[in-house]
Design a protein around this motif. Sequence first.
Motif, PDB file in Angstrom:
ATOM      1  N   VAL A 163      -9.591  12.339  -0.156  1.00 42.33           N
ATOM      2  CA  VAL A 163      -9.062  11.515  -1.245  1.00 42.33           C
ATOM      3  C   VAL A 163      -8.705  10.146  -0.693  1.00 42.33           C
ATOM      4  O   VAL A 163      -9.022   9.114  -1.289  1.00 42.33           O
ATOM      5  CB  VAL A 163      -7.832  12.189  -1.880  1.00 42.33           C
ATOM      6  N   MET A 164      -8.069  10.135   0.479  1.00 44.92           N
ATOM      7  CA  MET A 164      -7.730   8.829   1.075  1.00 44.92           C
ATOM      8  C   MET A 164      -8.982   7.987   1.209  1.00 44.92           C
ATOM      9  O   MET A 164      -9.024   6.824   0.806  1.00 44.92           O
ATOM     10  CB  MET A 164      -7.114   9.042   2.458  1.00 44.92           C
ATOM     11  N   PHE A 165     -10.042   8.597   1.748  1.00 47.01           N
ATOM     12  CA  PHE A 165     -11.250   7.802   1.989  1.00 47.01           C
ATOM     13  C   PHE A 165     -11.783   7.238   0.684  1.00 47.01           C
ATOM     14  O   PHE A 165     -12.102   6.056   0.579  1.00 47.01           O
ATOM     15  CB  PHE A 165     -12.308   8.660   2.662  1.00 47.01           C
ATOM     16  N   THR A 166     -11.838   8.112  -0.336  1.00 41.91           N
ATOM     17  CA  THR A 166     -12.389   7.602  -1.598  1.00 41.91           C
ATOM     18  C   THR A 166     -11.435   6.599  -2.235  1.00 41.91           C
ATOM     19  O   THR A 166     -11.853   5.770  -3.032  1.00 41.91           O
ATOM     20  CB  THR A 166     -12.619   8.770  -2.582  1.00 41.91           C
ATOM     21  N   SER A 205      -2.425   2.530   9.136  1.00 43.38           N
ATOM     22  CA  SER A 205      -2.103   1.172   8.683  1.00 43.38           C
ATOM     23  C   SER A 205      -2.631   0.959   7.269  1.00 43.38           C
ATOM     24  O   SER A 205      -1.874   0.573   6.373  1.00 43.38           O
ATOM     25  CB  SER A 205      -2.744   0.182   9.653  1.00 43.38           C
ATOM     26  N   THR A 206      -3.915   1.247   7.057  1.00 41.11           N
ATOM     27  CA  THR A 206      -4.490   0.993   5.733  1.00 41.11           C
ATOM     28  C   THR A 206      -3.826   1.865   4.677  1.00 41.11           C
ATOM     29  O   THR A 206      -3.281   1.370   3.681  1.00 41.11           O
ATOM     30  CB  THR A 206      -6.000   1.300   5.759  1.00 41.11           C
ATOM     31  N   VAL A 207      -3.873   3.164   4.906  1.00 39.71           N
ATOM     32  CA  VAL A 207      -3.431   4.087   3.856  1.00 39.71           C
ATOM     33  C   VAL A 207      -1.988   3.810   3.489  1.00 39.71           C
ATOM     34  O   VAL A 207      -1.642   3.539   2.329  1.00 39.71           O
ATOM     35  CB  VAL A 207      -3.588   5.545   4.341  1.00 39.71           C
ATOM     36  N   LEU A 208      -1.119   3.805   4.512  1.00 36.16           N
ATOM     37  CA  LEU A 208       0.302   3.666   4.204  1.00 36.16           C
ATOM     38  C   LEU A 208       0.606   2.255   3.719  1.00 36.16           C
ATOM     39  O   LEU A 208       1.539   2.034   2.948  1.00 36.16           O
ATOM     40  CB  LEU A 208       1.128   3.993   5.447  1.00 36.16           C
ATOM     41  N   GLY A 209      -0.248   1.300   4.119  1.00 35.25           N
ATOM     42  CA  GLY A 209       0.006  -0.069   3.681  1.00 35.25           C
ATOM     43  C   GLY A 209      -0.375  -0.298   2.234  1.00 35.25           C
ATOM     44  O   GLY A 209       0.299  -1.026   1.520  1.00 35.25           O
ATOM     45  N   GLU A 210      -1.473   0.363   1.809  1.00 36.07           N
ATOM     46  CA  GLU A 210      -1.990   0.046   0.473  1.00 36.07           C
ATOM     47  C   GLU A 210      -1.617   1.102  -0.549  1.00 36.07           C
ATOM     48  O   GLU A 210      -2.222   1.167  -1.624  1.00 36.07           O
ATOM     49  CB  GLU A 210      -3.512  -0.094   0.534  1.00 36.07           C
ATOM     50  N   THR A 211      -0.648   1.946  -0.212  1.00 36.28           N
ATOM     51  CA  THR A 211      -0.296   3.020  -1.139  1.00 36.28           C
ATOM     52  C   THR A 211      -0.073   2.476  -2.542  1.00 36.28           C
ATOM     53  O   THR A 211      -0.513   3.057  -3.528  1.00 36.28           O
ATOM     54  CB  THR A 211       0.999   3.713  -0.675  1.00 36.28           C
ATOM     55  N   GLY A 212       0.575   1.318  -2.609  1.00 34.58           N
ATOM     56  CA  GLY A 212       0.904   0.764  -3.924  1.00 34.58           C
ATOM     57  C   GLY A 212      -0.332   0.547  -4.774  1.00 34.58           C
ATOM     58  O   GLY A 212      -0.305   0.708  -5.986  1.00 34.58           O
ATOM     59  N   GLY A 213      -1.440   0.224  -4.127  1.00 36.41           N
ATOM     60  CA  GLY A 213      -2.639  -0.117  -4.879  1.00 36.41           C
ATOM     61  C   GLY A 213      -3.270   1.064  -5.580  1.00 36.41           C
ATOM     62  O   GLY A 213      -4.047   0.898  -6.517  1.00 36.41           O
ATOM     63  N   ALA A 214      -2.949   2.276  -5.121  1.00 42.08           N
ATOM     64  CA  ALA A 214      -3.629   3.435  -5.668  1.00 42.08           C
ATOM     65  C   ALA A 214      -2.899   3.956  -6.897  1.00 42.08           C
ATOM     66  O   ALA A 214      -1.695   3.759  -7.048  1.00 42.08           O
ATOM     67  CB  ALA A 214      -3.696   4.538  -4.617  1.00 42.08           C
ATOM     68  N   ILE A 235       4.830  14.832   7.133  1.00 41.25           N
ATOM     69  CA  ILE A 235       5.464  14.289   5.919  1.00 41.25           C
ATOM     70  C   ILE A 235       6.191  12.994   6.251  1.00 41.25           C
ATOM     71  O   ILE A 235       6.068  11.981   5.555  1.00 41.25           O
ATOM     72  CB  ILE A 235       6.430  15.333   5.318  1.00 41.25           C
ATOM     73  N   THR A 236       6.916  13.009   7.361  1.00 40.78           N
ATOM     74  CA  THR A 236       7.651  11.779   7.714  1.00 40.78           C
ATOM     75  C   THR A 236       6.676  10.641   7.938  1.00 40.78           C
ATOM     76  O   THR A 236       6.865   9.530   7.439  1.00 40.78           O
ATOM     77  CB  THR A 236       8.437  12.031   9.007  1.00 40.78           C
ATOM     78  N   ARG A 237       5.591  10.935   8.634  1.00 39.63           N
ATOM     79  CA  ARG A 237       4.604   9.908   8.928  1.00 39.63           C
ATOM     80  C   ARG A 237       4.047   9.329   7.632  1.00 39.63           C
ATOM     81  O   ARG A 237       3.860   8.130   7.484  1.00 39.63           O
ATOM     82  CB  ARG A 237       3.500  10.532   9.783  1.00 39.63           C
ATOM     83  N   SER A 238       3.796  10.199   6.681  1.00 36.97           N
ATOM     84  CA  SER A 238       3.205   9.752   5.414  1.00 36.97           C
ATOM     85  C   SER A 238       4.275   9.379   4.401  1.00 36.97           C
ATOM     86  O   SER A 238       4.016   9.407   3.196  1.00 36.97           O
ATOM     87  CB  SER A 238       2.327  10.864   4.845  1.00 36.97           C
ATOM     88  N   GLY A 239       5.466   9.075   4.906  1.00 35.05           N
ATOM     89  CA  GLY A 239       6.575   8.805   4.000  1.00 35.05           C
ATOM     90  C   GLY A 239       6.202   7.859   2.872  1.00 35.05           C
ATOM     91  O   GLY A 239       6.547   8.100   1.711  1.00 35.05           O
ATOM     92  N   ALA A 240       5.420   6.812   3.203  1.00 36.32           N
ATOM     93  CA  ALA A 240       5.110   5.818   2.169  1.00 36.32           C
ATOM     94  C   ALA A 240       4.503   6.490   0.951  1.00 36.32           C
ATOM     95  O   ALA A 240       4.856   6.183  -0.193  1.00 36.32           O
ATOM     96  CB  ALA A 240       4.143   4.793   2.744  1.00 36.32           C
ATOM     97  N   ILE A 241       3.590   7.415   1.198  1.00 32.61           N
ATOM     98  CA  ILE A 241       2.917   8.072   0.069  1.00 32.61           C
ATOM     99  C   ILE A 241       3.923   8.875  -0.733  1.00 32.61           C
ATOM    100  O   ILE A 241       4.028   8.762  -1.959  1.00 32.61           O
ATOM    101  CB  ILE A 241       1.793   8.987   0.595  1.00 32.61           C
TER     102      ILE A 241
END
Lengths: 531, 99, 648, 274
Positions: free
Chosen positions: C189-192, C200-209, C265-271
């Motif tokens: 899902v992240m890739f798509t 960096s990308t995923v946690l940075g752009e969470t808002g965009g999704a 979970i902590t690592r992916s906190g942004a999501i």
Amino acid sequence: MSFPLLTATAALPALGAIATAAVPAARRTAAKWLALLVSVGTLVLAAIQLVRFEPGGARYQLTESHAWIKDFGVRYELGVDGIGVALIGLTALLIPFIIAAGWHDADPLETSAGPDSSFAAGRWRPTQGFFALILAVEAMVVLSFEATDVFLFYILFEAMLIPMYFLIGGFGDRAHAQGDEAAATQRSYAAVKFLLYNLVGGLIMLAAVIGLYVVAGSFSLNEIAAARASGSLHMATNTERLLFLGFFFAFAVKAPLWPLHTWLPNAMGEATAPVAVLITAVVDKVGTFAMLRFCLQLFPEASKWATPVIVVLAVISIIYGALLAVGQRDIKRLVAYASISHFGFIIMGIFAMTSQGQSGATLYMVNHGISTAALMLVAGFLISRRGSRLISDYGGVQKVAPVLAGTFLIGGLATLSLPGLAPFVSEFLVLVGTFSRYPAAGVVATLGIVLAALYVLVLYQRTMTGPVKAEVQGMPDLKVRELLVVAPLIGLLIFLGVYPKPLTDIVNPAVRQTMSDVQKKDPNPVVEAAK
Amino acid sequence: MNPVNYLYLAALLFTIGAAGVLIRRNAIVVFMCVELMLNACNLAFVCFSRLHGNLDGQIIAFFTMVVAAAEVVVGLAIIVSLFRSRHSASVDDASLMKL
Amino acid sequence: MDNLIALLIAAPLLGAAVLLCGGRKLDKAGHWLGTLLAGASFVIGAVLFVDMLGRSADHRTVTKHLFSWIPVEGFQADVGFQLDQLSMTFVLLITGVGTLIHIYSIGYMEHDENRRRFFGYLNLFLAAMLLLVLADNYLLLYVGWEGVGLASYLLIGFWQHKPSAATAAKKAFLVNRVGDMGLSIAIMVMFTTFGSFAFSTVLGETGGASSGRNTAIGLMLLLAACGKSAQVPLQSWLGDAMEGPTPVSALIHAATMVTAGVYLITRSGAIFNAVPDVQTVVVIVGTVTLLFGAIVGCAKDDIKKALAGSTMSQIGYMVLATGLGPIGYVFAIMHLVTHGFFKAGLFLGAGSVMHGMNDEVDMRRYGGLRKYMPVTFVTFGLGYLAIIGFPGLSGFFSKDKIIEAAFAKGGTEGWILGAVTLLGAAITAYYMTRVMVMTFFGEERWKHAKTPAPDQPGVEPAAQTHGAHDEPHPHESPKSMTIPMIVLAFGSVFAGGIFGIGDRFVKWLEPVTSFDHGNSPVAEWTVTAATIVCLLIGVGLAVAQYGRKPVPAVAPRGSLLTRAARRDLLQDDFNHVVLVRGGEHLTRSLVYLDHSLVDGVVNGTAASVGGLSGRLRKLQNGFARSYAVSMFGGAVVIIAATLLMRAV
Amino acid sequence: MSAPTELLAAAASHTSTGEAFQFWVLGTVAVIGALCTILMRKAVHSALCLAGTMIILAIFYLANGAYFLGIVQVVVYTGAIMMLFLFVVMLVGVTAADSLKETIKGQRWWAAACGLGFGVLLVAGIGNASLTTFTGLGAANANGNVEGLAALIFTKYVFAFEITGALLITSAVGAMVLTHRERTERAKTQREMSEERVRGKHLPPLPAPGVYARHNAVDIAGLLPDGTPSELTVNQTLRGRGQIRDVSSEAIADLKALEQRSEERLGRDEEAVK
């Protein structure tokens, strides 16, 4: 006129086959060494191909072209793209191991020469025949990877069956009590089934090939593809679809796609382990390879039209094969069903129509070849020790033969595509590629990795762990020859798992071409699309 | 009367002969029936020659007779040798063609 | 400097390779080599730590791109590392505890002929775990993720000749695979969604999704975490995992691997922060597991299984904390670290006890051991005090913070969570006291105790070497085993203080995980007081039940709940009935179908063709006359055809 | 020279009533003959019926202006070929009457169906063809039918003629080869025969056929005292053809009847006693 490298790569094993068959009956060992030497030589030629192939260059390289049957415009046209050269490498790589693994499989002392002797008039010499047939198969497979003339390819596609038929039917699993009637009948049943299934597929393909000639007026892949691209050759929608189905059916039988798969378990179950590897790791690849090269390139529209159905079938194959693998009692049949599941992945990747999917599928062909070879050959060594294919006859092997168990485990882990081993790379690529176009299919297919873990670990637990069975007691560990067969494969699995870049660099350009053939683009990430 | 009736007669005789070939078991009788058919043909030929006003039809009929003679000679010889070998002239007895 | 990161992983990996490929000739020195390399990577970690402390809080993150792994068009997977405070915390924990346990194992596995292989596996685990926490993208993390799964599989099933062990190993791997499936789907899902799966990308752009996609990713990651961290509903494997050698239980199934979920979970906190609903789910999972584990822990008589239950519930605490968002991340990690210390210590203590008691694991056959193995008693006791959260010890700080955070969630759920966590604290105190009392106090029930019943699970093979058939004579374990215990005891005493006092740990992790105090409806001291009260209640109950009156050698039937809890609250029975049985039936029927249906269709066609030709064969009856008939018929047909042609 | 001209006239497009009468009468007879050919149980009768039909056909040829063929038909067919048939029939057995019972399943029905369909089709075909105008052979036979034929045979059809000649010779040779049996041993002299006879079992002449068994015929085996028939009493040829009429069953039946009668009489006597 440069040196015809492609022809040489195919011709060497062909001549080697003849030479091996010609070795006098008494000089059995000489024949073995000759065969091994030839296969290694072929490997060298394949390596030269890999070196001389420039990934960035023309689509088909090292091409050769000679008129063959002028009246039908059949030409002897060869050429390799990245996918072809990779698979040729795989074939040439595996054959020496197959030969080495089958070193004693055709020794006439114990082999039941009964069924064999009926094959050829005069003195049928099992050993020579066995290795000669293997080399013959190699020659045809290699040439079929190189052929860019549809008719030439078709002929090879069919001719392959003959040596395979004898290999399956003629050289039974030594695990069986020799001269056992039931085993012999089962074996011939398997061989005939293999032949019939593939012949039916081939016949339908033949019709399609002729139809293609009628429509396109040529057998040359390049010409037709160019004509399609330039629009000068236009096929009616239905014509194209029918032709596509004709081709696809044959390939779907060869690379067993549910529900055309039932010949594979019999064939792999009855044949000796090396031959089983030859079937699933080498010969079946021709089917999936041909889907990429012929189906997509000749009939792009029809391919796109058929994609949803094919993807569904592929997903069914994945889950179905895995479930049946769980239910098997016979080691080799288990591996066979696992292979069916893996072929499902390959086909799914091809028809997902994304570069990840197709690159993944190509890598998958290579990796599956290596991993299955590793697992199956070790299984063969195991079976040859105990003389039984039934899982229930084993137990606690790990205690008596740790090295064997260890290699078996690694082969199994590769089969369940553990990260760090080569199959993981390809499988994940296929999954991602599929998911980005068909999320549902991707998710369902992901179930396959759980099932894979299930059947591999159950197999390992039942055979290798637990208390040592009486029959297993004192089972010898891997011999040097066997270790020499398995170790390089495992090394390759790890290397390609950690650093697959060399392979992807070769494959990617070819996949780019295929993608442009079908005029498909990878779906953009949602976020970027939003921007 | 229209001479075409001769053709009808020929057809009738030919059919009867054919039926005989199919029905009878005795090789000799079968052979006779063949002769009957040939004769029917001859009749038709003769009639045709009359129809067209030239003699080719009769020539063909003539040849037919010759060939028939030759055929009868050989055929009867076969029957005789058959009878010698298996003391019967029934065509059904010579049914070794079966698998 | 950042090259050291790669070295960090390389060291144990090398060890694994050498030990596993090298033959029996390495048996002599194998364990030393393994320990050495583990120690080496700890040293490297320490160096890096110092180096990191040298830099200001914002510039502490180090990234190291090694090579491009899988490049396919848009799909660019790299092998690269990212060392920030969070990873560093884990690195130190893993290598530190890992090294200690290597040392411990030298003594513990002394009598096992496969000790070399054991150390190889341990090194492999260290490498995989380090890869997991150092990866800078999810795919590489996935590699480590499955790597630790493999190591745990190999180590649980280390005594492969025991069917129970082999089965437990398989179970662990399979249940983990279910979780891994979640992780891989999440990566897809992240890739798509983002076209990448780098942190960096995923946690940075969470808002965009879209929230839908974030939810999907979050839930899938949670599934993965459940698998690895033995959270409900995927917790069933942890109990059986105790089949493995005790050091393994200490390292993998207490200190490090099982906490990987919390790390994820902590690592992916942004999501997770982006989708509160998922956080709620996380909290629920954590809470349920917290109670589940605690209840199971109360009922088990097998000391290791009891500890496993407690591990489960402690991780429940952590997951719950992560579910609270920025309020909780820090404390989750903090509890994770302290738990790493004291739980490892407890397990090692348990191992030491078993070592002295002929590998007897049934606590009902212990008792009064404190004067026979004093060191074990003291270290175990300290660990015990730490875990029940005795004021001043490490558990007190970390757990207390989590409880506060639970209240700080605010609103009714805040109250509910707070209450549950308090209850959990009480139960923890209860079952730990139970373990403590049954093991070290009371009458010496092991005297005149017959050898363990054959059906006793987890009878380790060292038993044979010990000669299990005479009455056990408890003795203190060798130095190589006691020293690590002592070190860990220190950790479990002081770690909490070091971290907690002055919020050092919060400051340390804040840049990575972000932190806010929330608004606690109750004052801090009240929570602390409440905690202590619960703790005392729990201890009191346990002492009353097990300290005062003698412990029956055979477990009493007990209440329905007790019996259920002894069977892991019927989880396994459920799995067995629903999944195993169902699966067996499914596969069997499929095998049958494949033979009869799929194959049958083909064979049927073949048979029918054969039958048809057989019937046609009858036409060839050899009678010349019937051939004549067919010929005649043919003639008729032809004539008819020609006439028709003319007519048309 | 006058008869031909009349017949020429007769062979005109429309036939005289005389020919019509002749056609209807003889045609009927021909058909009947054909039917008898296929329905008679004895080959001899079939042969005779066929001969009759052929003669009628010969007449029809003549009526159609094919004088040469008419004669040839009588001479060659009826005279030579049919006689050949009769010889073979005799050789195989005159009295051998084969049953008309069908042995092959469905054969008869198929035959009937095919025959019927065939006939219908032929008739339909002829009906379709427009055969109204008959040129007649007047011009063709102007200077003699035989001459006309000869002209054609020796010019236009000469090759066919030669080939048929070759065919005839071949067939004759073939027939000889097929039926000829090589005599392997030297013919016996009378002396040797007599010696054989003396050494053989039967010095006296063979016993006569069953003339004692109330049947005055040569094909009935004489009965031995125990009522079993003796093969020797019947002629060798008949034996070879298997044409021995067996009477033993009848004799036994008679015996039974006799005993039956005597039983009854005795039974009556007992009743009379009571």
